[in-house]
Design a protein around this motif. Structure first.
Motif, PDB file in Angstrom:
ATOM      1  N   ILE A 320       0.843  -1.378  -0.316  1.00  0.00           N
ATOM      2  CA  ILE A 320       0.152   0.115  -0.129  1.00  0.00           C
ATOM      3  C   ILE A 320       0.845   1.365   0.090  1.00  0.00           C
ATOM      4  O   ILE A 320       0.511   2.394  -0.603  1.00  0.00           O
ATOM      5  CB  ILE A 320      -1.086   0.408   1.064  1.00  0.00           C
ATOM      6  CG1 ILE A 320      -2.016  -1.284   1.266  1.00  0.00           C
ATOM      7  CG2 ILE A 320      -2.095   1.152   1.086  1.00  0.00           C
ATOM      8  CD1 ILE A 320      -2.419  -1.474   1.840  1.00  0.00           C
ATOM      9  N   GLY A 323       2.126   1.302  -3.721  1.00  0.00           N
ATOM     10  CA  GLY A 323       0.935   2.020  -4.604  1.00  0.00           C
ATOM     11  C   GLY A 323       0.842   3.022  -4.269  1.00  0.00           C
ATOM     12  O   GLY A 323       0.194   4.341  -5.072  1.00  0.00           O
ATOM     13  N   ASP A 324       0.714   3.876  -2.854  1.00  0.00           N
ATOM     14  CA  ASP A 324       0.609   5.102  -2.754  1.00  0.00           C
ATOM     15  C   ASP A 324       1.189   6.688  -2.756  1.00  0.00           C
ATOM     16  O   ASP A 324       1.206   7.372  -2.590  1.00  0.00           O
ATOM     17  CB  ASP A 324       0.104   5.185  -1.403  1.00  0.00           C
ATOM     18  CG  ASP A 324      -1.258   4.786  -0.629  1.00  0.00           C
ATOM     19  OD1 ASP A 324      -1.905   4.670  -1.890  1.00  0.00           O
ATOM     20  OD2 ASP A 324      -2.231   4.621   0.502  1.00  0.00           O
ATOM     21  N   LYS A 392      -8.204  -0.758   1.106  1.00  0.00           N
ATOM     22  CA  LYS A 392      -7.169  -1.202   0.118  1.00  0.00           C
ATOM     23  C   LYS A 392      -6.935  -2.511   0.879  1.00  0.00           C
ATOM     24  O   LYS A 392      -6.482  -3.904   0.073  1.00  0.00           O
ATOM     25  CB  LYS A 392      -6.256  -0.522   0.810  1.00  0.00           C
ATOM     26  CG  LYS A 392      -6.598   0.720   0.063  1.00  0.00           C
ATOM     27  CD  LYS A 392      -4.743   2.204  -0.249  1.00  0.00           C
ATOM     28  CE  LYS A 392      -5.555   3.287  -0.653  1.00  0.00           C
ATOM     29  NZ  LYS A 392      -5.492   4.080  -0.439  1.00  0.00           N
ATOM     30  N   GLY A 462       0.167  -8.946  -7.283  1.00  0.00           N
ATOM     31  CA  GLY A 462      -0.796  -7.933  -6.717  1.00  0.00           C
ATOM     32  C   GLY A 462      -2.098  -9.185  -7.012  1.00  0.00           C
ATOM     33  O   GLY A 462      -3.455  -7.842  -7.362  1.00  0.00           O
ATOM     34  N   ILE A 492      -2.861  -2.682  -7.075  1.00  0.00           N
ATOM     35  CA  ILE A 492      -1.720  -2.373  -6.990  1.00  0.00           C
ATOM     36  C   ILE A 492      -0.658  -2.500  -7.701  1.00  0.00           C
ATOM     37  O   ILE A 492      -0.506  -3.580  -8.155  1.00  0.00           O
ATOM     38  CB  ILE A 492      -0.894  -2.596  -5.370  1.00  0.00           C
ATOM     39  CG1 ILE A 492      -1.469  -1.582  -4.188  1.00  0.00           C
ATOM     40  CG2 ILE A 492       0.465  -2.525  -5.359  1.00  0.00           C
ATOM     41  CD1 ILE A 492      -1.462  -1.974  -3.270  1.00  0.00           C
ATOM     42  N   ASP A 493       0.454  -1.851  -8.380  1.00  0.00           N
ATOM     43  CA  ASP A 493       0.965  -1.863  -9.418  1.00  0.00           C
ATOM     44  C   ASP A 493       1.792  -3.297  -9.626  1.00  0.00           C
ATOM     45  O   ASP A 493       2.481  -3.653  -8.229  1.00  0.00           O
ATOM     46  CB  ASP A 493       1.509  -0.447 -10.229  1.00  0.00           C
ATOM     47  CG  ASP A 493       2.157  -0.505 -11.767  1.00  0.00           C
ATOM     48  OD1 ASP A 493       3.004  -1.560 -12.037  1.00  0.00           O
ATOM     49  OD2 ASP A 493       1.411  -0.905 -12.888  1.00  0.00           O
ATOM     50  N   HIS A 496       5.281  -2.926  -8.331  1.00  0.00           N
ATOM     51  CA  HIS A 496       5.466  -2.973  -6.789  1.00  0.00           C
ATOM     52  C   HIS A 496       6.037  -3.848  -6.213  1.00  0.00           C
ATOM     53  O   HIS A 496       6.359  -4.244  -4.868  1.00  0.00           O
ATOM     54  CB  HIS A 496       4.564  -1.755  -6.376  1.00  0.00           C
ATOM     55  CG  HIS A 496       4.323  -0.636  -6.399  1.00  0.00           C
ATOM     56  ND1 HIS A 496       5.835   0.608  -6.444  1.00  0.00           N
ATOM     57  CD2 HIS A 496       3.275   0.045  -6.768  1.00  0.00           C
ATOM     58  CE1 HIS A 496       5.144   1.158  -7.473  1.00  0.00           C
ATOM     59  NE2 HIS A 496       3.523   1.752  -7.383  1.00  0.00           N
TER      60      HIS A 496
END
Length: 607
Positions: A320, A323-324, A392, A462, A492-493, A496
């Motif tokens: 997270i 992703g953020d 999330k 993911g 989330i990509d 990551h």
């Protein structure tokens, strides 16, 4: 003239026809007394119970099978005075049993068949059948009971038993009779409609002595029983039985998943029990003993027991945070941490933070995530951040049902603003109140299935696939009905997750998870300790997957009251992954060492 009379005549004929058809419909469909063949003393309806569908592992090995037996039924109205002593000697029962069962049968129905004695073997049946002419009103129906060639998975498989009174009375269609078997737990319950098959029936003409005089109406109304559908599972019986061995003397659970399909490869709850205990005539007695056992062997821990996820949850915080955009893999974090296990000034990048399981690092990561809210609109920034964080983590499968094909899956507990408002009062809490959730402690309740699913998310970079035990339902594994599943994205990509996986690899190569290493295979994992109340030893956790690229197995192991995950849980995971990937392992001495290790049970006794 004729034309004028034609119309009234037609009305009269049609009216008479309608009256007759209505009466016929009432007798055959509405009126149960006429509709029930049991109302005719000269005809007996024999029910043919189909064999229940069997359960297989992924390679076709039998996990659950059937053994044919015979059940004796009684129709009270047809029972004539008989020699009770001879009857009791014939079946090895006492007079109290006979009187009790006959009274129950009369209370149920004098005209309908009631179960009297269950599960006579073929040998027992052949020894008594010739004598049954002396006892009109009693008859046998072929049945079965469950056998367990694999002798494993008792909690996941579940069991069958007599249909509960409430369920019998509330059934929408009159299918089950009093005393009939039905799935009561596990796969047996979840797939009851598939496993039970379709019953057959035969109408038999009886003379005044109760003797069989052949089929009624030449068998025109007889129907054949249709065998139940089989369940072909994803289970690998080899690693399932290995888990049983490794968990000797331990309390906890293990779940292994094939990441690409969501198929459950192994699912074990410990301590377990011999599934045959809940299969025979001694069901009630054995169930009572198991239910009173303080180590709760009937509790299906993988899907219903709650644990704090501990440091395994740091992987979610990392995903997270990346992703953020509040951290990058190279971000170095330090600060005056409240966590005593590490120095307050510790600094680390993402990889070493995962490898060393840095509490201060992930304390800072969650702080950044929760404060990454620009517009507060009068609300607490931490509360709004926690609400966004909640959405999330639900995408990772926490706080929701994953949808496994078992009837007892729990959603679990996750920290929410509403929960803290209830505990502390609205706007009466802040980050320093809840900081322990950054490392997977505090207000969490997570089952082992969710931890294994987290390992699958990391393996898939993911996403996760609905976990399920059964692959195909039908008589033929190639032509049966496939279990419907769904792919769930975390949002989330993938890039990551690639960074997180690098840290997980370091955990096993040179960190706390070294006991999960497998020769010539890249293993990625994360250890954890789960706080277990004041004065109690922590639970030991490990999650991981292998190989690193194109993963074939993801796993989660929890050993209760065992302390550190790297010591108690990682070795079990490593041996299971090795056997699945290589087909065997040559570390027999190491396996015996793990088997011999004992931990304190929840009952406070050493196993």
């Amino acid at each position: 003239m004729f034309e004028n009379r034609k119309f009234p005549i037609l009305i009269f004929v049609y009216t008479i026809g309608i009256i007759y058809l209505s009466r016929l419909f009432y007798l055959q469909v509405v009126d149960k007394e006429y509709r029930s063949i049991d109302a005719l003393n000269s005809i007996r309806k024999e029910i043919s119970i189909p064999l229940r569908g069997q359960i297989y592992d992924r390679s076709g090995k039998l996990i659950v099978a059937n053994e044919e037996v015979y059940d004796m039924y009684v129709i009270p109205q047809k029972v004539l005075p008989f020699d009770t002593v001879s009857f009791c000697n014939l079946f090895g029962i006492d007079k109290n049993y006979v009187d009790s069962m006959l009274n129950q049968a009369r209370e149920y129905s004098k005209l309908r068949a009631s179960l009297f004695l269950r599960q006579l073997s073929k040998q027992e049946y052949s020894g008594v059948i010739d004598a049954m002419i002396q006892y009109p009103g009693f008859h046998f129906e072929q049945s079965f009971y469950r056998t367990y060639p694999g002798n494993t998975m008792a909690n996941a498989l579940g069991y069958i038993g007599e249909i509960p009174k409430k369920q019998y009375e509330e059934q929408e269609e009159e299918y089950y009779r009093k005393g009939d078997y039905i799935g009561l737990a596990g796969l047996e319950k979840y797939y009851e409609l598939d496993l039970r098959g379709t019953r057959g029936s035969r109408l038999v003409l009886m003379n005044s002595k109760g003797e069989d005089k052949g089929s009624y109406s030449e068998g025109r109304y007889d129907t054949a029983a249709v065998i139940g559908n089989n369940l072909y599972t994803h289970i690998d019986l080899g690693i399932q039985q290995l888990a049983d061995s490794l968990f000797q003397g331990k309390v906890g659970a293990v779940v292994a998943i094939e990441p690409s399909t969501g198929g459950i490869l192994a699912i074990g709850s410990y301590p377990t029990y011999d599934p045959v205990l809940l299969s025979g005539r001694e069901f009630s007695k054995n169930y009572t003993v198991l239910a009173k056992n303080p180590d709760r062997p009937l509790n299906n821990r993988p899907v219903s027991a709650f644990y704090r996820p501990g440091s395994t949850f740091k992987l979610v915080q990392a995903a997270i945070g990346l992703g953020d955009g509040v951290i990058t893999p190279s971000t170095s974090l330090s600060g005056n941490s409240k966590f005593s296990m590490h120095s307050a000034g510790e600094t680390a990048n993402l990889y070493t933070a995962i490898q060393k399981s840095s509490n201060p690092y992930f304390d800072n990561v969650l702080r950044r995530i929760l404060h990454n809210i620009k517009e507060t609109k009068g609300e607490s920034q931490v509360a709004l951040g926690l609400a966004a964080w909640n959405e999330k983590i639900r995408k990772f499968g926490f706080g929701v049902h994953l949808g496994i094909d078992l009837p007892s899956e729990t959603k679990g507990v996750i920290p929410t603003p509403e929960l803290y408002d209830k505990i502390y009062g609205k706007n009466q809490w802040k980050y320093s109140t809840i900081y322990s959730i950054s490392i997977g402690e505090g207000e969490y309740g997570v089952n082992v299935l969710k931890l294994a699913n987290l390992a699958a998310v990391m393996a898939n970079r993911g996403y996760w696939v609905t976990p399920h035990i059964v692959n195909t339902v039908g008589l033929d594994p190639k032509a049966g009905k496939k279990t419907a599943v769904e792919i769930h994205q975390t949002g989330i990509d993938k890039r990551h997750f690639e960074e997180i996986v690098k840290g997980m690899e370091l955990v096993v190569q040179a960190g706390t998870g070294r006991a999960a290493q497998i020769k010539d295979i890249e293993v990625c994992g994360k250890t954890g300790t789960s706080q277990n109340g004041k004065g109690k030893r922590d639970h030991a956790l490990f999650i991981g997957f292998a190989p690193k690229h194109n993963p074939k197995i993801a796993i989660a192991v929890v050993v209760e009251n065992a302390g550190f995950g790297g010591v108690a849980s990682a070795p079990i995971a490593g041996l299971m992954m090795e056997k699945y990937l290589k087909g065997a392992h040559n570390r027999e001495a190491y396996k015996q060492q793990i088997m011999a290790t004992r931990y304190t049970t929840v009952a406070g006794k050493s196993l």
